[in-house]
Design a protein around this motif. Structure first.
Motif, mmCIF file in Angstrom:
data_model
loop_
_atom_site.group_PDB
_atom_site.id
_atom_site.type_symbol
_atom_site.label_atom_id
_atom_site.label_comp_id
_atom_site.label_asym_id
_atom_site.label_seq_id
_atom_site.Cartn_x
_atom_site.Cartn_y
_atom_site.Cartn_z
ATOM 1 N N LYS A 65 -12.032 13.235 1.474
ATOM 2 C CA LYS A 65 -11.887 12.030 0.659
ATOM 3 C C LYS A 65 -10.597 11.282 0.987
ATOM 4 O O LYS A 65 -10.584 10.055 1.030
ATOM 5 N N SER A 66 -9.515 12.027 1.258
ATOM 6 C CA SER A 66 -8.235 11.372 1.572
ATOM 7 C C SER A 66 -8.333 10.570 2.866
ATOM 8 O O SER A 66 -7.771 9.479 2.974
ATOM 9 N N VAL A 67 -9.057 11.107 3.855
ATOM 10 C CA VAL A 67 -9.229 10.394 5.133
ATOM 11 C C VAL A 67 -10.044 9.132 4.910
ATOM 12 O O VAL A 67 -9.730 8.059 5.444
ATOM 13 N N TYR A 68 -11.081 9.219 4.088
ATOM 14 C CA TYR A 68 -11.909 8.048 3.782
ATOM 15 C C TYR A 68 -11.076 6.963 3.097
ATOM 16 O O TYR A 68 -11.132 5.791 3.469
ATOM 17 N N LEU A 69 -10.266 7.366 2.096
ATOM 18 C CA LEU A 69 -9.431 6.376 1.402
ATOM 19 C C LEU A 69 -8.427 5.719 2.354
ATOM 20 O O LEU A 69 -8.219 4.503 2.300
ATOM 21 N N ARG A 70 -7.798 6.518 3.230
ATOM 22 C CA ARG A 70 -6.856 5.937 4.194
ATOM 23 C C ARG A 70 -7.549 4.957 5.136
ATOM 24 O O ARG A 70 -6.982 3.931 5.496
ATOM 25 N N SER A 71 -8.786 5.277 5.523
ATOM 26 C CA SER A 71 -9.508 4.367 6.430
ATOM 27 C C SER A 71 -9.771 3.026 5.744
ATOM 28 O O SER A 71 -9.720 1.971 6.382
ATOM 29 N N LEU A 72 -10.041 3.046 4.433
ATOM 30 C CA LEU A 72 -10.233 1.788 3.699
ATOM 31 C C LEU A 72 -8.944 0.980 3.662
ATOM 32 O O LEU A 72 -8.958 -0.247 3.852
ATOM 33 N N ILE A 73 -7.822 1.645 3.417
ATOM 34 C CA ILE A 73 -6.528 0.952 3.391
ATOM 35 C C ILE A 73 -6.209 0.381 4.767
ATOM 36 O O ILE A 73 -5.803 -0.790 4.886
ATOM 37 N N ASP A 74 -6.410 1.191 5.814
ATOM 38 C CA ASP A 74 -6.148 0.717 7.186
ATOM 39 C C ASP A 74 -7.009 -0.495 7.530
ATOM 40 O O ASP A 74 -6.546 -1.442 8.143
ATOM 41 N N ARG A 75 -8.294 -0.448 7.117
ATOM 42 C CA ARG A 75 -9.194 -1.566 7.399
ATOM 43 C C ARG A 75 -8.723 -2.833 6.707
ATOM 44 O O ARG A 75 -8.688 -3.913 7.301
ATOM 45 N N ASP A 76 -8.294 -2.708 5.444
ATOM 46 C CA ASP A 76 -7.783 -3.883 4.717
ATOM 47 C C ASP A 76 -6.484 -4.406 5.325
ATOM 48 O O ASP A 76 -6.237 -5.619 5.327
ATOM 49 N N MET A 77 -5.660 -3.514 5.844
ATOM 50 C CA MET A 77 -4.388 -3.943 6.443
ATOM 51 C C MET A 77 -4.612 -4.736 7.736
ATOM 52 O O MET A 77 -3.774 -5.554 8.094
ATOM 53 N N THR A 78 -5.711 -4.492 8.434
ATOM 54 C CA THR A 78 -5.955 -5.195 9.698
ATOM 55 C C THR A 78 -6.648 -6.531 9.498
ATOM 56 O O THR A 78 -6.840 -7.279 10.449
ATOM 57 N N LYS A 79 -7.047 -6.856 8.259
ATOM 58 C CA LYS A 79 -7.709 -8.146 7.990
ATOM 59 C C LYS A 79 -6.717 -9.271 8.023
ATOM 60 O O LYS A 79 -5.593 -9.186 7.691
#
Length: 196
Positions: free
Chosen positions: A182-196
């Motif tokens: 779950k922690s990896v999934y949450l980090r991937s969401l944050i990373d995706r939002d940061m690249t927008k």
């Protein structure tokens, strides 16, 4: 098992103390071995023979002096370790004691469980040194990698927050669907939002 062939993550050898229920070996021995092998493949020196190679009857048949010497040896191993990893799918008072001993000495602790819920005494403990994760053979490498980064201080921050049961169910479903913790999934969401 391909995930055991990963490169070492670190140049410095780290020491881990692995613990689990000796009685639970008959149900979870293959998981115990996978955890120890994965840590070793990442360059970690693992103290695990007291779980992987000792049977309950071996300990019970020993004299009081030998049992005390065995306990002292385990305490020394905890003291020498950089961190403790506990597989807690099968309940054990001894494992709880070893976790408490490691925390008392300021050691980070990774609590792993493959079924059910995390140990109730540690699941909601407010000690930043405890990481508790449910795992599958597929998610185990990422969980251990994340924990090693945390132990080494390579993780920038760790925080806890409350989510609704509906959010928790969705998070668990997405983690399972993507085969990541779950922690990896949450980090991937944050990373995706940061690249927008």
């Amino acid at each position: 098992m391909v995930y055991y062939k990963q490169k070492k993550l670190y140049n410095l050898t780290m020491r881990a103390y692995f613990t689990a229920s000796i009685v639970g070996r008959k149900f979870h021995l293959s998981n115990y071995q996978k955890i120890a092998e994965l840590l070793t493949s990442m360059g970690v020196e693992v103290a695990a023979d007291h779980i992987l190679k000792v049977e309950e009857k071996d300990i019970q048949l020993q004299s009081r002096e030998k049992r005390l010497a065995f306990h002292q040896m385990l305490e020394d191993k905890v003291n020498q370790a950089d961190f403790l990893v506990a597989e807690t799918s099968f309940p054990s008072i001894s494992v709880g004691y070893e976790i408490s001993m490691a925390l008392d000495r300021g050691k980070p602790v990774l609590i792993l469980y493959s079924e059910g819920d995390p140990p109730s005494l540690f699941a909601y403990h407010e000690n930043e040194k405890i990481v508790s994760e449910k795992y599958t053979p597929e998610t185990l490498p990422a969980i251990i990698t994340d924990f090693l980064h945390f132990v080494r201080g390579e993780a920038d921050a760790r925080f806890t927050f409350f989510i609704s049961s509906k959010q928790a169910a969705y998070l668990a479903k997405q983690g399972k669907k993507n085969r990541v913790p779950k922690s990896v999934y949450l980090r991937s969401l944050i990373d995706r939002d940061m690249t927008k």
